[in-house]
Scaffold this motif. Structure first.
Motif, PDB file in Angstrom:
ATOM      1  N   UNK A 127      22.569 -37.794  -9.668  1.00 54.66           N
ATOM      2  CA  UNK A 127      22.689 -39.180  -9.212  1.00 54.66           C
ATOM      3  C   UNK A 127      22.488 -39.367  -7.707  1.00 54.66           C
ATOM      4  N   UNK A 128      23.008 -38.467  -6.837  1.00 52.82           N
ATOM      5  CA  UNK A 128      22.738 -38.682  -5.404  1.00 52.82           C
ATOM      6  C   UNK A 128      21.247 -38.699  -5.078  1.00 52.82           C
ATOM      7  N   UNK A 129      20.470 -37.859  -5.764  1.00 56.55           N
ATOM      8  CA  UNK A 129      19.024 -37.818  -5.516  1.00 56.55           C
ATOM      9  C   UNK A 129      18.354 -39.091  -6.020  1.00 56.55           C
ATOM     10  N   UNK A 130      18.699 -39.506  -7.254  1.00 55.89           N
ATOM     11  CA  UNK A 130      18.081 -40.717  -7.804  1.00 55.89           C
ATOM     12  C   UNK A 130      18.527 -41.950  -7.018  1.00 55.89           C
ATOM     13  N   UNK A 131      19.783 -41.963  -6.580  1.00 57.73           N
ATOM     14  CA  UNK A 131      20.243 -43.069  -5.723  1.00 57.73           C
ATOM     15  C   UNK A 131      19.348 -43.201  -4.497  1.00 57.73           C
ATOM     16  N   UNK A 132      19.047 -42.059  -3.863  1.00 57.03           N
ATOM     17  CA  UNK A 132      18.197 -42.076  -2.671  1.00 57.03           C
ATOM     18  C   UNK A 132      16.788 -42.570  -3.008  1.00 57.03           C
ATOM     19  N   UNK A 133      16.267 -42.165  -4.170  1.00 57.05           N
ATOM     20  CA  UNK A 133      14.931 -42.600  -4.576  1.00 57.05           C
ATOM     21  C   UNK A 133      14.864 -44.115  -4.747  1.00 57.05           C
ATOM     22  N   UNK A 134      15.804 -44.662  -5.511  1.00 58.46           N
ATOM     23  CA  UNK A 134      15.734 -46.097  -5.797  1.00 58.46           C
ATOM     24  C   UNK A 134      16.086 -46.928  -4.559  1.00 58.46           C
TER      25      UNK A 134
END
Length: 552
Positions: A123-130
């Motif tokens: 989730x931290x990575x996808x949060x950064x992506x979006x």
């Protein structure tokens, strides 16, 4: 209006279902999660999405897929949705390929499988992506450009600094047309390299570490002038102290001269660290610790070298290279150690041009199908040998001692024995390095017989000795004959406290000869040179800081 799409691509059905499930759990209300079983199927889906006029926020693609791997797929996906954010799903063995993909196809992140628990790893990575996708919309993502020469030592330093600080950048060689065009646009020439071009178009010729850090958006200036705790050094011990200090309510600032992680941050894989049965890279461990420290409110200053430590009443003051200073009630000194310079003819002139200190991951791609030499017999050298064995044609480990068991962990020795393209040469040292613009050959000497041999190579990585970076302390703190800082019981001579000691008690176990200045990790005399012990000492130092503060 239809929801923006999160697309996952993986040929393993169980992995595909798992990642889609985890994404829906967190992002299902705001995004439509789609999955595809191959690169070809995913491209068909993207074409249909394009025709329908829908938007794609992020794409997560597996690296190892038949017929079309993740990088090849993302290259084609960019033509359809150039502003969708991109991440590569990869196994540990393909980490370097994922890192290189940042430059090849503008991959924003890579994720190691498995990603359990998703709250920590996915989730931290996808949060950064979006968040990036929302912020930039159809605008291109700002990036740093570096123009330099492969065999330029200053160019290597810039690349290494950015890589170790996890700053994405695009590399352009002056030997390539685009690199020459960028130099012309920057009104610079070959003598000005490296040239760093900031996202706003400013060109910096041969920039200092502070200038590079500022261009990369790293914090270099303290927010305040006085703290409860200053941590000097961002290795495992320093990061441990920053996490525990900030989490326990101390106003904490961590000061690091180069990049957080120290020597451990350069380790390709640490397998004996508690809680990571599959191993963890030094970069991953460092990134988590850095984010953890910031989460609790610690400031992290990069590219700030400390040149002096002073006592002013109850305050402890550190002075920076530019003459500015900050003060605190207490200090944790965690500056770690540096690899010793290789005492061989020609090595100094070839540093950064074939001779490297530490595991220079930026050079891994250049080592493809090459013969690589590693100097050293401890764990860091062994980890580097295993890492480069996946890229180089051959890796030769040069060990001055009579066997590896004297300084290397058993698990690592067994790994090295099982890898066919690693050769271990005992009782062997480097006596000369030669080359014109870059390293071309090494002269090796076998102890006992005195027999010498010259071998061709363009890459040697040095992991010898442990020299503490403490000369800047002068006589402020008591140090041993090798420069390591003495603490606690080691300061007592025949039961007497150190000269100038002002408190009516003996120094605490990790306390230096100056009350309120504590020492943790490799820089401390008699310390155990392991990552876990350094982290533990960082945490223990904060406990002793609390005791010290309660006395005031």
């Amino acid at each position: 209006m239809s929801l923006p799409i999160l697309l996952t691509v993986d040929d393993d059905p169980s992995v595909s279902r798992a990642v889609a499930r985890d994404l829906r759990r967190r992002y299902g209300r705001d995004y439509r999660v789609m999955r595809a079983g191959s690169g070809a199927d995913a491209l068909d889906a993207l074409r249909e999405i394009k025709l329908r006029g829908e938007t794609v926020a992020a794409i997560l693609a597996d690296y190892r897929m038949p017929r079309m791997n993740g990088i090849e797929f993302l290259e084609q996906a960019m033509d359809l949705f150039p502003h969708a954010r991109r991440a590569l799903l990869t196994a540990y063995a393909d980490t370097e390929a994922a890192i290189q993909a940042i430059n090849v196809v503008d991959v924003d992140h890579y994720l190691l499988k498995p990603w359990d628990p998703p709250e920590e790893k996915l989730y931290p990575v996808v949060d950064a992506l979006v968040e990036t996708w929302r912020a930039v919309g159809d605008r291109s993502v700002e990036e740093i450009k570096v123009v330099g020469h492969r065999w330029s030592e200053p160019s290597y330093r810039v690349r290494d600094f950015l890589a170790r600080n996890a700053v994405p950048y695009r590399w352009y060689s002056v030997d390539e047309p685009e690199g020459r065009r960028l130099l012309e646009a920057a009104a610079a020439g070959p003598d000005d390299i490296p040239v760093v071009i900031t996202p706003d178009g400013q060109a910096l010729s041969r920039p200092s570490g502070t200038e590079i850090a500022s261009a990369a958006g790293l914090s270099t200036d303290p927010a305040g002038e006085f703290y409860d705790l200053i941590v000097v050094g961002g290795g495992p011990a320093g990061l441990g102290a920053a996490v525990y200090g900030a989490s326990e309510g101390l106003r904490t600032v961590l000061v690091e001269k180069k990049a957080t992680g120290g020597q451990a941050g350069q380790s390709s894989r640490i397998e004996n660290y508690l809680g990571f049965p599959d191993g963890v890279s030094g970069a991953q461990l460092t990134d988590r610790a850095r984010r953890q420290a910031r989460k609790f409110g610690a400031e992290v200053l990069t590219a700030r070298g400390v040149v002096a430590l002073e006592t002013r009443g109850s305050a402890r003051v550190v002075r920076f290279e530019d003459g500015s200073e900050i003060a605190a009630h207490s200090i944790v000194l965690a500056t770690g150690v540096m690899y010793r310079a290789l005492d061989a003819e020609g090595c100094a002139d070839l540093t950064g041009r074939g001779v490297y200190y530490g595991s220079a991951s930026t050079e891994a791609q250049a080592c493809e199908d090459e013969d690589v030499y590693i100097v050293g017999g401890a764990n860091s050298a062994g980890q580097a040998a295993v890492f480069f064995s996946r890229h180089a044609r051959s890796v030769t480990l040069l060990v001055r001692g009579k066997d590896l068991a004297q300084s290397m962990s058993h698990y690592l020795i067994e790994q090295i024995r099982a890898i066919d393209n690693i050769d271990v040469r005992l009782r062997t040292s480097v006596v000369a390095a030669r080359g014109d613009r870059h390293l071309e050959e090494l002269t090796l000497c076998e102890a006992g017989s005195g027999r010498t041999e010259t071998v061709p190579t363009g890459h040697v990585f040095v992991f010898i000795g442990a020299a503490p970076h403490t000369d800047w302390l002068g006589d402020t703190l008591t140090r041993d004959a090798h420069g390591f800082v003495c603490t606690g019981p080691d300061l007592l001579v025949e039961g007497h406290r150190p000269a100038g000691w002002t408190l009516d008690r003996d120094p605490y176990y990790l306390e230096s000869s100056v009350p309120g200045v504590f020492v943790a990790g490799d820089v401390r005399a008699q310390s155990v040179k392991r990552v876990a012990s350094a982290v533990g000492e960082g945490a223990m130092a904060v406990t002793l800081v609390h005791r010290y503060l309660e006395e005031r």
